[in-house]
Design a protein around this motif. Structure first.
Motif, mmCIF file in Angstrom:
data_model
loop_
_atom_site.group_PDB
_atom_site.id
_atom_site.type_symbol
_atom_site.label_atom_id
_atom_site.label_comp_id
_atom_site.label_asym_id
_atom_site.label_seq_id
_atom_site.Cartn_x
_atom_site.Cartn_y
_atom_site.Cartn_z
ATOM 1 N N UNK A 136 5.146 -1.360 16.432
ATOM 2 C CA UNK A 136 5.914 -2.589 16.651
ATOM 3 C C UNK A 136 5.170 -3.804 16.119
ATOM 4 N N UNK A 137 4.030 -3.589 15.471
ATOM 5 C CA UNK A 137 3.160 -4.676 15.034
ATOM 6 C C UNK A 137 3.225 -4.879 13.521
ATOM 7 N N UNK A 138 3.116 -6.149 13.102
ATOM 8 C CA UNK A 138 3.090 -6.462 11.690
ATOM 9 C C UNK A 138 1.850 -5.898 11.028
ATOM 10 N N UNK A 139 1.941 -5.681 9.721
ATOM 11 C CA UNK A 139 0.854 -5.145 8.894
ATOM 12 C C UNK A 139 0.563 -3.684 9.169
ATOM 13 N N UNK A 140 1.458 -3.001 9.896
ATOM 14 C CA UNK A 140 1.271 -1.579 10.164
ATOM 15 C C UNK A 140 2.457 -0.784 9.647
ATOM 16 N N UNK A 141 2.149 0.248 8.866
ATOM 17 C CA UNK A 141 3.145 1.161 8.316
ATOM 18 C C UNK A 141 2.839 2.564 8.796
ATOM 19 N N UNK A 142 3.868 3.262 9.295
ATOM 20 C CA UNK A 142 3.737 4.652 9.722
ATOM 21 C C UNK A 142 4.610 5.510 8.824
ATOM 22 N N UNK A 143 4.124 6.716 8.520
ATOM 23 C CA UNK A 143 4.851 7.532 7.556
ATOM 24 C C UNK A 143 4.542 9.007 7.737
ATOM 25 N N UNK A 144 5.547 9.841 7.397
ATOM 26 C CA UNK A 144 5.298 11.243 7.088
ATOM 27 C C UNK A 144 5.781 11.453 5.669
ATOM 28 N N UNK A 145 4.897 12.013 4.832
ATOM 29 C CA UNK A 145 5.239 12.221 3.430
ATOM 30 C C UNK A 145 4.626 13.524 2.959
ATOM 31 N N UNK A 146 5.138 14.014 1.859
ATOM 32 C CA UNK A 146 4.697 15.277 1.289
ATOM 33 C C UNK A 146 4.167 15.028 -0.115
ATOM 34 N N UNK A 147 3.079 15.721 -0.477
ATOM 35 C CA UNK A 147 2.552 15.636 -1.838
ATOM 36 C C UNK A 147 2.300 17.045 -2.349
ATOM 37 N N UNK A 148 2.398 17.215 -3.662
ATOM 38 C CA UNK A 148 2.059 18.495 -4.242
ATOM 39 C C UNK A 148 0.626 18.870 -3.935
ATOM 40 N N UNK A 149 0.379 20.164 -3.743
ATOM 41 C CA UNK A 149 -0.991 20.608 -3.496
ATOM 42 C C UNK A 149 -1.884 20.229 -4.676
ATOM 43 N N UNK A 150 -1.299 20.130 -5.847
ATOM 44 C CA UNK A 150 -1.911 19.531 -7.035
ATOM 45 C C UNK A 150 -3.113 20.308 -7.564
ATOM 46 N N UNK A 151 -3.108 21.626 -7.374
ATOM 47 C CA UNK A 151 -4.106 22.434 -8.060
ATOM 48 C C UNK A 151 -3.858 22.441 -9.563
ATOM 49 N N UNK A 152 -2.625 22.106 -9.958
ATOM 50 C CA UNK A 152 -2.265 21.778 -11.336
ATOM 51 C C UNK A 152 -1.867 20.310 -11.335
ATOM 52 N N UNK A 153 -2.483 19.436 -12.147
ATOM 53 C CA UNK A 153 -2.272 17.991 -12.019
ATOM 54 C C UNK A 153 -0.816 17.545 -12.068
ATOM 55 N N UNK A 154 0.034 18.256 -12.834
ATOM 56 C CA UNK A 154 1.436 17.842 -12.930
ATOM 57 C C UNK A 154 2.206 18.109 -11.641
#
Length: 279
Positions: A136-154
């Protein structure tokens, strides 16, 4: 399609879903974070395990990620004054001095500390659901996100299940961000959205996402809000975090130096499913 009830209450979202198999979940009932499920650092290869460890507590069957007043920036060399308390379900990095590693957010990043590569949960497709209460406070962002495991850069695409900014909430309406970033994946294109929804993100809500071979469906309190007709085709890991940038005009929202600490992001559960019939 998941059998999605009409309400955002936890009681209306049972653990088992018809037509789906529960594959991974955490109800945060234990007094300590489950190390078999979560890596308790944020992209430590670009900083260090000591500097990127999260501040949190577990209470009343909730994980509460926290930002404290005395907390130091997680990676000042490459990410300035950003503070972060985050956990993740995978970790991949090359040798010290290399540029190989997940989510190389700054071209100046090089691996600063050797890491043990791990995959606690890195699915390829599925239905994922989180019940959480944002800051509920300014300057704070909460998130759930997914990223590639990236064992291959692409294999670097990002799917944001949701982002909520404390400064963008109110009792009657709040802005929610979600979508897809390609990063270095040439097969994806940018599709990221911000919507004003009639809700208060500083109260508990259910954020859901179904990722299939040809689309990504986004849900809020069990109602579909958008379909993106493209899809990463490689394993991805989950990132669950709370951020703060104490600056007047920050991407995390306007900073209020008088707001009390700790800043908090509370998570009731995270659940992941696969359809019994497959995709």
């Amino acid at each position: 399609m998941v059998d999605k009830p009409s309400s955002g209450d936890v009681e209306s979202n049972p653990l088992q879903k018809p037509g789906y198999r529960l594959e991974f979940h955490d109800e945060f009932d234990d007094p300590v974070l489950d190390a078999a499920k979560w890596v308790p650092y944020y992209l430590p290869q670009w900083s260090s395990r000591a500097q990127s460890r999260p501040h949190y507590c577990l209470k009343e069957s909730q994980l509460v990620l926290q930002i404290n007043r005395e907390q130091q920036p997680w990676c000042p060399e490459f990410d300035g004054e950003v503070k972060c308390s985050s956990i993740q379900t995978g970790l991949f990095a090359g040798p010290v001095g290399s540029k190989l590693g997940q989510h190389r957010f700054n071209f100046a990043c090089v691996v600063r500390e050797a890491q043990t590569n791990v995959q606690t949960y890195t699915p390829r497709y599925g239905y994922f659901e989180l019940r959480a209460k944002g800051p509920a406070t300014g300057a704070n962002l909460a998130s759930m996100w997914m990223i590639g495991y990236e064992d291959i850069p692409e294999r670097s695409g990002e799917i944001a299940l949701f982002e909520v900014v404390g400064a963008h909430h109110s009792p009657g309406a709040s802005r929610i961000r979600y979508g897809l970033h390609p990063w270095s994946d040439p097969k994806l294109k940018e599709e990221f959205y911000e919507e004003l929804l009639p809700c208060d993100t500083a109260r508990y809500h259910i954020y859901g996402l179904e990722w299939t071979p040809d689309r990504i469906d986004f849900y809020f309190d069990n109602h579909k809000i958008r379909t993106i007709p493209q899809s990463p085709d490689y394993p991805m890991q989950f990132m669950l975090g709370l951020y703060e940038l104490p600056a007047e005009s920050a991407w995390t929202g306007k900073y209020d130096p008088l707001a009390p600490y700790p800043k908090e992001f509370s998570i009731d559960y995270f659940r992941a499913y696969q359809p019994e019939a497959g995709y």
